[in-house]
Design an enzyme around this catalytic site. Structure first.
Site, short mmCIF file in Angstrom:
data_model
loop_
_atom_site.label_atom_id
_atom_site.label_comp_id
_atom_site.label_asym_id
_atom_site.label_seq_id
_atom_site.Cartn_x
_atom_site.Cartn_y
_atom_site.Cartn_z
N GLY A 93 45.12 39.67 38.24
CA GLY A 93 44.40 40.17 39.41
C GLY A 93 44.87 41.50 39.96
O GLY A 93 44.73 41.76 41.16
N GLN A 115 44.49 53.94 35.71
CA GLN A 115 43.17 54.56 35.96
C GLN A 115 42.14 53.52 36.41
O GLN A 115 41.27 53.81 37.23
CB GLN A 115 42.67 55.28 34.71
CG GLN A 115 43.53 56.46 34.31
CD GLN A 115 43.70 57.46 35.43
OE1 GLN A 115 42.75 57.80 36.14
NE2 GLN A 115 44.93 57.92 35.63
N GLU A 116 42.25 52.31 35.86
CA GLU A 116 41.32 51.24 36.28
C GLU A 116 41.38 51.04 37.79
O GLU A 116 40.36 50.85 38.46
CB GLU A 116 41.68 49.92 35.59
CG GLU A 116 41.43 49.89 34.10
CD GLU A 116 41.74 48.52 33.49
OE1 GLU A 116 41.43 47.49 34.12
OE2 GLU A 116 42.30 48.48 32.38
N HIS A 120 36.25 47.50 31.96
CA HIS A 120 36.71 47.28 30.58
C HIS A 120 37.72 48.35 30.21
O HIS A 120 37.48 49.54 30.48
CB HIS A 120 35.51 47.31 29.62
CG HIS A 120 35.92 47.07 28.21
ND1 HIS A 120 36.28 45.81 27.76
CD2 HIS A 120 36.07 47.90 27.16
CE1 HIS A 120 36.64 45.90 26.49
NE2 HIS A 120 36.52 47.15 26.09
N MET A 132 37.53 36.28 31.96
CA MET A 132 37.54 36.21 30.50
C MET A 132 36.43 35.33 29.92
O MET A 132 36.64 34.64 28.91
CB MET A 132 38.92 35.72 30.03
CG MET A 132 40.07 36.59 30.49
SD MET A 132 39.85 38.34 30.08
CE MET A 132 40.38 38.30 28.39
N ARG A 133 35.26 35.36 30.53
CA ARG A 133 34.13 34.60 29.98
C ARG A 133 32.90 35.48 29.95
O ARG A 133 32.73 36.34 30.83
CB ARG A 133 33.81 33.38 30.84
CG ARG A 133 34.83 32.31 30.74
CD ARG A 133 34.49 31.11 31.61
NE ARG A 133 35.66 30.25 31.65
CZ ARG A 133 35.99 29.40 30.68
NH1 ARG A 133 35.20 29.24 29.65
NH2 ARG A 133 37.09 28.69 30.77
N ASN A 172 31.58 45.03 35.89
CA ASN A 172 32.78 44.65 35.15
C ASN A 172 33.60 45.91 34.88
O ASN A 172 33.04 47.02 34.84
CB ASN A 172 32.40 44.01 33.81
CG ASN A 172 33.60 43.58 33.00
OD1 ASN A 172 34.57 43.03 33.54
ND2 ASN A 172 33.57 43.84 31.71
C1 GRF Z 1 42.02 44.74 32.82
O1 GRF Z 1 42.60 45.53 31.82
C2 GRF Z 1 40.52 44.81 32.75
O2 GRF Z 1 40.04 46.04 32.31
C3 GRF Z 1 40.19 43.75 31.74
O3 GRF Z 1 41.10 42.72 31.99
C4 GRF Z 1 42.28 43.26 32.59
C5 GRF Z 1 42.49 42.52 33.87
O4 GRF Z 1 43.70 42.87 34.50
N1 GRF Z 1 38.80 43.34 31.86
P1 GRF Z 1 43.98 42.39 35.98
O5 GRF Z 1 43.85 40.88 35.98
O6 GRF Z 1 42.98 43.04 36.89
O7 GRF Z 1 45.38 42.81 36.27
#
Ligand code: GRF
Length: 202
Positions: free
Chosen positions: A14, A175-176, A111, A92-93, A109
């Protein structure tokens, strides 16, 4: 401005959820996380939500006869909380028709690769093994495919010669945490417009 009501679905640690909650808390984005749902009872994401005083639900797919029933329970929780945008953050689904229909063009989402390259569970490793020199992350709307929906925003990071999966993933994750709140902000401000499968910022 009324705050956009967010529901976050997360299966794991998270950290993206945390960055979204922080951006909401700081007033960086006109939104609030009102509910967090996980398919994993032990997900750190649930703990993070509870710590922040946000409703947190574990929905166990094993207690339903099929995926539609499982997703209907999630839809019910999201609707009860008047959620306006669903953010998948390490969920993860594959999202099925029940959720997609209930939140049409209202599911995002993130990625950890530059889509449409390297979809799926191992975006960072697949990019590394392919030998690309640039990777990054993508925020996109969710459709019925695996990481195939309309792209909203992307950021690039370099792939370095001495990278391994972990170092590349860490560079992308940083970066996310910037990119997801930016995409949510644009949505909250009503600035994302779908033209076919192109998302334009107005
Ligand atoms: C992230 O790398 C996201 O891009 C991918 O799953 C990971 C989740 O990380 N879909 P977190 O649980 O937000 O730390």
């Amino acid at each position: 401005m009324e705050k956009l009501r967010l529901g976050v679905l997360a299966s794991g640690r998270g950290s993206n959820l945390q960055s979204i909650m922080d951006a909401c808390g700081n007033g960086d984005i006109p939104a609030e996380v009102v509910v967090v749902i996980s398919d994993q009872g032990t997900a750190l994401a649930l703990e993070r939500a509870r710590k922040a005083g946000i409703a947190a639900h574990f929905v166990d797919i094993k207690s339903f006869s099929d995926k539609a029933a499982y997703e209907q329970t999630i839809v019910d929780i999201l609707k009860q909380n008047q959620v306006q945008l669903v953010c998948l953050a390490g969920y993860m689904r594959l999202v099925g028709p029940t959720l997609l229909q209930a939140f049409h063009n209202q599911i995002m989402n993130i990625h950890p690769a530059l889509l449409p390259s390297f979809p799926g569970r191992h975006g960072q490793l697949d990019a590394l093994n392919y030998g690309v020199k640039v990777s990054g992350c993508t925020v996109h709307f969710v459709d019925e495919g695996m990481d195939t929906g309309p792209i909203i925003l992307q950021t690039t990071v370099p792939v370095l010669d001495d990278d391994n999966e972990e170092t590349l993933a860490a560079r992308i994750l940083e970066q996310e945490h910037q990119l997801y709140p930016r995409a949510i902000k644009l949505f909250a401000e009503g600035r994302l417009k779908l033209q076919g499968r192109r998302v334009v910022v107005i």
